[in-house]
Design a protein around this motif. Structure first.
Motif, PDB file in Angstrom:
ATOM      1  N   HIS A  86       0.814  -1.212   0.000  1.00  0.00           N
ATOM      2  CA  HIS A  86       0.000   0.000   0.000  1.00  0.00           C
ATOM      3  C   HIS A  86       0.850   1.265   0.000  1.00  0.00           C
ATOM      4  O   HIS A  86       0.370   2.341   0.378  1.00  0.00           O
ATOM      5  N   LYS A  87       2.107   1.138  -0.419  1.00  0.00           N
ATOM      6  CA  LYS A  87       2.984   2.296  -0.535  1.00  0.00           C
ATOM      7  C   LYS A  87       3.754   2.193  -1.849  1.00  0.00           C
ATOM      8  O   LYS A  87       4.592   1.312  -2.019  1.00  0.00           O
ATOM      9  N   ALA A  88       3.447   3.085  -2.787  1.00  0.00           N
ATOM     10  CA  ALA A  88       4.128   3.097  -4.083  1.00  0.00           C
ATOM     11  C   ALA A  88       5.164   4.209  -4.108  1.00  0.00           C
ATOM     12  O   ALA A  88       5.058   5.198  -3.367  1.00  0.00           O
ATOM     13  N   ALA A  89       6.155   4.044  -4.976  1.00  0.00           N
ATOM     14  CA  ALA A  89       7.225   5.028  -5.064  1.00  0.00           C
ATOM     15  C   ALA A  89       6.824   6.210  -5.935  1.00  0.00           C
ATOM     16  O   ALA A  89       6.286   6.035  -7.031  1.00  0.00           O
ATOM     17  N   ILE A 225       1.076  10.672 -14.843  1.00  0.00           N
ATOM     18  CA  ILE A 225       2.253  10.196 -14.112  1.00  0.00           C
ATOM     19  C   ILE A 225       1.817   9.342 -12.924  1.00  0.00           C
ATOM     20  O   ILE A 225       2.381   8.275 -12.670  1.00  0.00           O
ATOM     21  N   ALA A 226       0.812   9.808 -12.199  1.00  0.00           N
ATOM     22  CA  ALA A 226       0.299   9.047 -11.051  1.00  0.00           C
ATOM     23  C   ALA A 226      -0.274   7.710 -11.505  1.00  0.00           C
ATOM     24  O   ALA A 226      -0.046   6.677 -10.872  1.00  0.00           O
ATOM     25  N   SER A 227      -1.016   7.722 -12.608  1.00  0.00           N
ATOM     26  CA  SER A 227      -1.634   6.496 -13.116  1.00  0.00           C
ATOM     27  C   SER A 227      -0.581   5.473 -13.528  1.00  0.00           C
ATOM     28  O   SER A 227      -0.710   4.276 -13.229  1.00  0.00           O
ATOM     29  N   GLU A 228       0.472   5.939 -14.199  1.00  0.00           N
ATOM     30  CA  GLU A 228       1.529   5.019 -14.636  1.00  0.00           C
ATOM     31  C   GLU A 228       2.303   4.458 -13.451  1.00  0.00           C
ATOM     32  O   GLU A 228       2.653   3.268 -13.426  1.00  0.00           O
ATOM     33  N   ALA A 229       2.570   5.300 -12.455  1.00  0.00           N
ATOM     34  CA  ALA A 229       3.275   4.828 -11.256  1.00  0.00           C
ATOM     35  C   ALA A 229       2.419   3.797 -10.515  1.00  0.00           C
ATOM     36  O   ALA A 229       2.916   2.777 -10.030  1.00  0.00           O
ATOM     37  N   ARG A 230       1.122   4.061 -10.460  1.00  0.00           N
ATOM     38  CA  ARG A 230       0.201   3.133  -9.798  1.00  0.00           C
ATOM     39  C   ARG A 230       0.131   1.806 -10.548  1.00  0.00           C
ATOM     40  O   ARG A 230       0.111   0.736  -9.943  1.00  0.00           O
ATOM     41  N   HIS A 231       0.125   1.884 -11.886  1.00  0.00           N
ATOM     42  CA  HIS A 231       0.061   0.662 -12.691  1.00  0.00           C
ATOM     43  C   HIS A 231       1.301  -0.202 -12.472  1.00  0.00           C
ATOM     44  O   HIS A 231       1.201  -1.420 -12.277  1.00  0.00           O
ATOM     45  N   ARG A 232       2.485   0.420 -12.489  1.00  0.00           N
ATOM     46  CA  ARG A 232       3.723  -0.345 -12.261  1.00  0.00           C
ATOM     47  C   ARG A 232       3.715  -0.993 -10.887  1.00  0.00           C
ATOM     48  O   ARG A 232       4.122  -2.146 -10.718  1.00  0.00           O
ATOM     49  N   HIS A 233       3.252  -0.235  -9.891  1.00  0.00           N
ATOM     50  CA  HIS A 233       3.231  -0.764  -8.523  1.00  0.00           C
ATOM     51  C   HIS A 233       2.266  -1.930  -8.391  1.00  0.00           C
ATOM     52  O   HIS A 233       2.601  -2.976  -7.823  1.00  0.00           O
ATOM     53  N   ASN A 234       1.065  -1.771  -8.936  1.00  0.00           N
ATOM     54  CA  ASN A 234       0.066  -2.838  -8.821  1.00  0.00           C
ATOM     55  C   ASN A 234       0.502  -4.103  -9.552  1.00  0.00           C
ATOM     56  O   ASN A 234       0.243  -5.225  -9.108  1.00  0.00           O
ATOM     57  N   PHE A 235       1.168  -3.925 -10.688  1.00  0.00           N
ATOM     58  CA  PHE A 235       1.657  -5.084 -11.428  1.00  0.00           C
ATOM     59  C   PHE A 235       2.754  -5.803 -10.640  1.00  0.00           C
ATOM     60  O   PHE A 235       2.812  -7.034 -10.603  1.00  0.00           O
ATOM     61  N   ALA A 236       3.608  -5.037 -10.002  1.00  0.00           N
ATOM     62  CA  ALA A 236       4.704  -5.628  -9.228  1.00  0.00           C
ATOM     63  C   ALA A 236       4.193  -6.412  -8.024  1.00  0.00           C
ATOM     64  O   ALA A 236       4.766  -7.449  -7.658  1.00  0.00           O
ATOM     65  N   PHE A 237       3.096  -5.943  -7.425  1.00  0.00           N
ATOM     66  CA  PHE A 237       2.592  -6.592  -6.211  1.00  0.00           C
ATOM     67  C   PHE A 237       1.389  -7.501  -6.469  1.00  0.00           C
ATOM     68  O   PHE A 237       0.781  -7.995  -5.531  1.00  0.00           O
ATOM     69  N   PRO A 239      -0.596 -10.968  -7.592  1.00  0.00           N
ATOM     70  CA  PRO A 239      -0.261 -12.402  -7.452  1.00  0.00           C
ATOM     71  C   PRO A 239       0.379 -12.921  -8.741  1.00  0.00           C
ATOM     72  O   PRO A 239      -0.046 -12.580  -9.842  1.00  0.00           O
ATOM     73  N   ARG A 240       1.407 -13.739  -8.577  1.00  0.00           N
ATOM     74  CA  ARG A 240       2.124 -14.238  -9.756  1.00  0.00           C
ATOM     75  C   ARG A 240       2.366 -15.741  -9.581  1.00  0.00           C
ATOM     76  O   ARG A 240       3.485 -16.177  -9.313  1.00  0.00           O
ATOM     77  N   PRO A 241       1.304 -16.560  -9.733  1.00  0.00           N
ATOM     78  CA  PRO A 241       1.441 -17.999  -9.457  1.00  0.00           C
ATOM     79  C   PRO A 241       2.421 -18.703 -10.386  1.00  0.00           C
ATOM     80  O   PRO A 241       3.028 -19.697 -10.011  1.00  0.00           O
ATOM     81  N   ASP A 242       2.571 -18.191 -11.615  1.00  0.00           N
ATOM     82  CA  ASP A 242       3.485 -18.855 -12.544  1.00  0.00           C
ATOM     83  C   ASP A 242       4.872 -18.252 -12.498  1.00  0.00           C
ATOM     84  O   ASP A 242       5.723 -18.547 -13.338  1.00  0.00           O
ATOM     85  N   GLU A 243       5.097 -17.358 -11.497  1.00  0.00           N
ATOM     86  CA  GLU A 243       6.415 -16.751 -11.284  1.00  0.00           C
ATOM     87  C   GLU A 243       6.953 -16.051 -12.536  1.00  0.00           C
ATOM     88  O   GLU A 243       8.132 -16.153 -12.877  1.00  0.00           O
ATOM     89  N   ARG A 244       6.068 -15.355 -13.235  1.00  0.00           N
ATOM     90  CA  ARG A 244       6.515 -14.599 -14.401  1.00  0.00           C
ATOM     91  C   ARG A 244       7.466 -13.498 -13.995  1.00  0.00           C
ATOM     92  O   ARG A 244       7.309 -12.873 -12.946  1.00  0.00           O
ATOM     93  N   ALA A 245       8.454 -13.257 -14.840  1.00  0.00           N
ATOM     94  CA  ALA A 245       9.380 -12.157 -14.562  1.00  0.00           C
ATOM     95  C   ALA A 245       8.709 -10.838 -14.917  1.00  0.00           C
ATOM     96  O   ALA A 245       7.839 -10.763 -15.791  1.00  0.00           O
ATOM     97  N   LEU A 246       9.093  -9.790 -14.234  1.00  0.00           N
ATOM     98  CA  LEU A 246       8.584  -8.467 -14.538  1.00  0.00           C
ATOM     99  C   LEU A 246       9.248  -7.934 -15.811  1.00  0.00           C
ATOM    100  O   LEU A 246      10.429  -8.195 -16.052  1.00  0.00           O
ATOM    101  N   PRO A 247       8.522  -7.165 -16.618  1.00  0.00           N
ATOM    102  CA  PRO A 247       9.146  -6.563 -17.803  1.00  0.00           C
ATOM    103  C   PRO A 247      10.101  -5.466 -17.410  1.00  0.00           C
ATOM    104  O   PRO A 247       9.981  -4.881 -16.338  1.00  0.00           O
ATOM    105  N   LEU A 248      11.059  -5.165 -18.289  1.00  0.00           N
ATOM    106  CA  LEU A 248      12.002  -4.081 -18.013  1.00  0.00           C
ATOM    107  C   LEU A 248      11.296  -2.743 -18.128  1.00  0.00           C
ATOM    108  O   LEU A 248      10.398  -2.584 -18.908  1.00  0.00           O
TER     109      LEU A 248
END
Length: 248
Positions: A86-89, A225-237, A239-248
């Motif tokens: 619940h804390k994004a950069a 800018i806020a929307s993109e930062a939120r999107h990156r944060h939500n994607f990072a956190f 659930p990733r059951p198949d352990e997919r790597a994050l995109p660069l």
């Protein structure tokens, strides 16, 4: 009143440093130095369409910087290490440039050094931009942790300290090459010079956070800018059951 105490300095061989140097700044410092930790974070769960939450977080950051200076701090550490569900950069360049220009407007910029402790910078251009917008010291902790992880996985055959040192040195050389192409010979001359042109940011963002940066083409505002930062944060956190790597 100016005197010998006004000339105290902590000298570094490079503006790009490892975690150990940052931990020293967080610890006990020589007489005449005081560091304050300022979190560059915002709440990604408040899905406002106008980017108000990010603006409010930046406002709180600026007020915290003012208070730290009032309390006698002369080193401000802008850190996103507190990232959590619940804390994004806040984008590190936005935070650094915003504080830099806020303090210039307040007339207190020369009283402090800005240290950026962020997981975001990982390329030469990232470091060049942060330095160009006022950062005195940068700790790319996530890049360094990634290198240590690669070594633990057997993908790099080097001692961790040497590999991290090589990463910092390579990026410093890249920054120096960038500077030299502009005819600048020292980091001190490059720091805060903002010799860049913005492409794709609207004028309100430029005026408030990247003041006097050349911008001939308008574009996104704080809400995007806020929307993109939120999107990156939500994607990072997420659930990733198949352990997919994050995109660069």
């Amino acid at each position: 009143k100016p005197g010998p105490g006004s000339c105290r300095m902590i000298k570094y061989d490079s503006p790009l440093v490892d975690d150990i140097e940052i931990s020293k700044l967080r610890g006990e410092l020589p007489k005449g130095f005081k560091a304050s930790l300022l979190n560059i974070l915002f709440d990604p769960d408040q899905k406002d369409v106008e980017g108000i939450n990010l603006q409010d977080s930046l406002k709180v950051l600026f007020e915290s910087a003012d208070q730290a200076i009032h309390d006698g701090s002369n080193i401000l550490i802008l850190s996103d290490r507190g990232i959590a569900d619940h804390k994004a950069a806040i984008p590190s360049l936005l935070a650094c440039a915003g504080v830099h220009h806020h303090l210039i407007r307040k007339g207190t910029r020369t009283k402090v050094s800005l240290v950026v402790e962020s997981g975001e910078p990982r390329e030469v251009q990232h470091f060049a931009l942060l330095l160009g917008y006022g950062a005195d010291l940068i700790n790319p902790y996530l890049s360094l942790e990634t290198i240590r992880f690669m070594i633990s996985e057997g993908n790099l055959d080097l001692p961790a300290d040497i590999a991290c040192k090589n990463f910092l040195k390579a990026n410093l050389n890249g920054v120096i090459k960038t500077m030299s192409k502009m005819g600048i010979s020292t980091i001190a001359s490059y720091r805060g010079a903002q010799i860049f042109e913005a492409i794709g940011l609207n004028q309100s963002i430029i005026d408030k956070y990247f003041t006097k940066t050349a911008s001939r083409i308008e574009g996104i505002g704080i809400e995007t800018i806020a929307s993109e930062a939120r999107h990156r944060h939500n994607f990072a956190f997420s659930p990733r059951p198949d352990e997919r790597a994050l995109p660069l």
